[in-house]
Scaffold this motif. Sequence first.
Motif, mmCIF file in Angstrom:
data_model
loop_
_atom_site.group_PDB
_atom_site.id
_atom_site.type_symbol
_atom_site.label_atom_id
_atom_site.label_comp_id
_atom_site.label_asym_id
_atom_site.label_seq_id
_atom_site.Cartn_x
_atom_site.Cartn_y
_atom_site.Cartn_z
ATOM 1 N N ASN A 48 0.893 -1.030 -0.061
ATOM 2 C CA ASN A 48 0.114 0.108 0.142
ATOM 3 C C ASN A 48 0.901 1.076 0.042
ATOM 4 O O ASN A 48 2.100 1.122 0.213
ATOM 5 N N GLY A 49 0.435 2.402 -0.230
ATOM 6 C CA GLY A 49 1.281 3.613 -0.196
ATOM 7 C C GLY A 49 0.363 4.509 -0.651
ATOM 8 O O GLY A 49 -0.776 4.806 -0.440
ATOM 9 N N VAL A 50 0.955 5.913 -0.545
ATOM 10 C CA VAL A 50 0.289 7.194 -0.782
ATOM 11 C C VAL A 50 0.913 7.699 -2.045
ATOM 12 O O VAL A 50 1.845 7.226 -2.646
ATOM 13 N N GLU A 51 0.621 9.304 -2.363
ATOM 14 C CA GLU A 51 1.161 9.618 -3.614
ATOM 15 C C GLU A 51 2.540 9.669 -3.902
ATOM 16 O O GLU A 51 2.842 9.606 -4.857
ATOM 17 N N ASP A 52 3.444 9.537 -2.569
ATOM 18 C CA ASP A 52 4.878 9.701 -2.970
ATOM 19 C C ASP A 52 5.719 8.400 -2.375
ATOM 20 O O ASP A 52 6.974 8.469 -2.630
ATOM 21 N N HIS A 53 5.066 7.425 -2.049
ATOM 22 C CA HIS A 53 5.945 6.376 -1.293
ATOM 23 C C HIS A 53 4.973 5.218 -1.302
ATOM 24 O O HIS A 53 3.810 5.320 -1.177
ATOM 25 N N ILE A 54 5.606 4.055 -1.107
ATOM 26 C CA ILE A 54 4.876 2.530 -1.114
ATOM 27 C C ILE A 54 5.820 1.854 0.321
ATOM 28 O O ILE A 54 6.720 1.845 0.317
ATOM 29 N N ASN A 116 -3.053 1.405 6.762
ATOM 30 C CA ASN A 116 -3.497 2.528 6.945
ATOM 31 C C ASN A 116 -2.820 3.968 6.677
ATOM 32 O O ASN A 116 -2.469 4.928 7.286
ATOM 33 N N GLN A 117 -2.157 3.600 5.777
ATOM 34 C CA GLN A 117 -0.974 4.750 5.222
ATOM 35 C C GLN A 117 -1.856 6.147 4.876
ATOM 36 O O GLN A 117 -1.267 6.940 5.304
ATOM 37 N N GLU A 118 -2.869 6.006 4.261
ATOM 38 C CA GLU A 118 -3.481 7.302 4.183
ATOM 39 C C GLU A 118 -4.122 8.052 5.429
ATOM 40 O O GLU A 118 -3.521 9.264 5.391
ATOM 41 N N GLU A 119 -4.482 7.277 6.277
ATOM 42 C CA GLU A 119 -4.734 8.066 7.561
ATOM 43 C C GLU A 119 -3.290 8.444 8.263
ATOM 44 O O GLU A 119 -3.314 9.526 8.949
ATOM 45 N N HIS A 120 -2.540 7.414 8.401
ATOM 46 C CA HIS A 120 -1.295 7.908 8.950
ATOM 47 C C HIS A 120 -0.664 9.135 8.532
ATOM 48 O O HIS A 120 -0.163 10.006 9.108
ATOM 49 N N HIS A 121 -0.863 9.297 7.069
ATOM 50 C CA HIS A 121 -0.168 10.389 6.477
ATOM 51 C C HIS A 121 -0.961 11.796 6.429
ATOM 52 O O HIS A 121 -0.365 12.870 5.958
ATOM 53 N N ARG A 122 -1.855 11.632 6.880
ATOM 54 C CA ARG A 122 -2.828 12.860 7.370
ATOM 55 C C ARG A 122 -2.237 13.630 8.365
ATOM 56 O O ARG A 122 -2.298 14.984 8.675
ATOM 57 N N LYS A 123 -1.416 12.849 9.547
ATOM 58 C CA LYS A 123 -0.929 13.438 10.639
ATOM 59 C C LYS A 123 0.597 13.564 10.597
ATOM 60 O O LYS A 123 1.363 14.258 11.302
ATOM 61 N N LYS A 124 1.386 12.964 9.556
ATOM 62 C CA LYS A 124 2.667 12.617 9.677
ATOM 63 C C LYS A 124 3.381 12.976 8.081
ATOM 64 O O LYS A 124 2.835 12.021 7.169
ATOM 65 N N ALA A 127 8.565 12.569 5.113
ATOM 66 C CA ALA A 127 10.084 12.912 5.812
ATOM 67 C C ALA A 127 10.110 12.745 7.376
ATOM 68 O O ALA A 127 11.024 12.236 7.696
ATOM 69 N N GLU A 128 8.795 13.191 7.921
ATOM 70 C CA GLU A 128 8.914 12.597 9.241
ATOM 71 C C GLU A 128 8.910 11.181 9.563
ATOM 72 O O GLU A 128 9.684 10.576 10.459
ATOM 73 N N GLU A 129 7.988 10.357 8.734
ATOM 74 C CA GLU A 129 8.376 9.120 8.466
ATOM 75 C C GLU A 129 9.677 8.411 8.593
ATOM 76 O O GLU A 129 9.982 7.524 9.401
ATOM 77 N N CYS A 130 10.259 8.833 7.719
ATOM 78 C CA CYS A 130 11.820 8.478 7.394
ATOM 79 C C CYS A 130 12.632 8.875 8.436
ATOM 80 O O CYS A 130 13.390 7.891 8.969
#
Length: 144
Positions: A48-54, A116-124, A127-130
């Motif tokens: 799964n992933g979002v616009e810029d990473h998997i 839950n990547q989409e939900e996760h990246h609404r908050k972070k 770059a912060e995840e990395c």
Amino acid sequence: MAFVKIWIHAVWSTKNRNGILEKGKREKLFAHIRENARAKDIYIDFINGVEDHIHCLLTLNADATMAKTMQLIKGEAAHWANQEQLFREKLYWADEYYAVSVSESQIEKVRTYIRNQEEHHRKKTFAEECQEFISKYGFYVSLG
């Protein structure tokens, strides 16, 4: 015959973290990555992933290296997506990726995290995840 199952949580991004992996289209990319991986005897449990990473939960085979596995997954996926003109821009992956081993007891937790990547990246941000991955897993990062 060797019986090997090494669980890996791998994460990679688009080049320059370009947000080109459009929702609705990236699912086609994920399906293709799974199909291509299966043909190369790479087992992908969850992707799964979002616009810029998997994010991908996979297992390494007895004769596989992480570098070769990532090359087989990333290289072919970008080639296919560009041939199909799947996204509005050409897909290029960043050279770097993150990969950590996962204990059998943590598989469901990692699946949930990837799901839950989409939900996760609404908050972070990515770059912060990395930065969190680097700190949490003690990656050594060369500054030059």
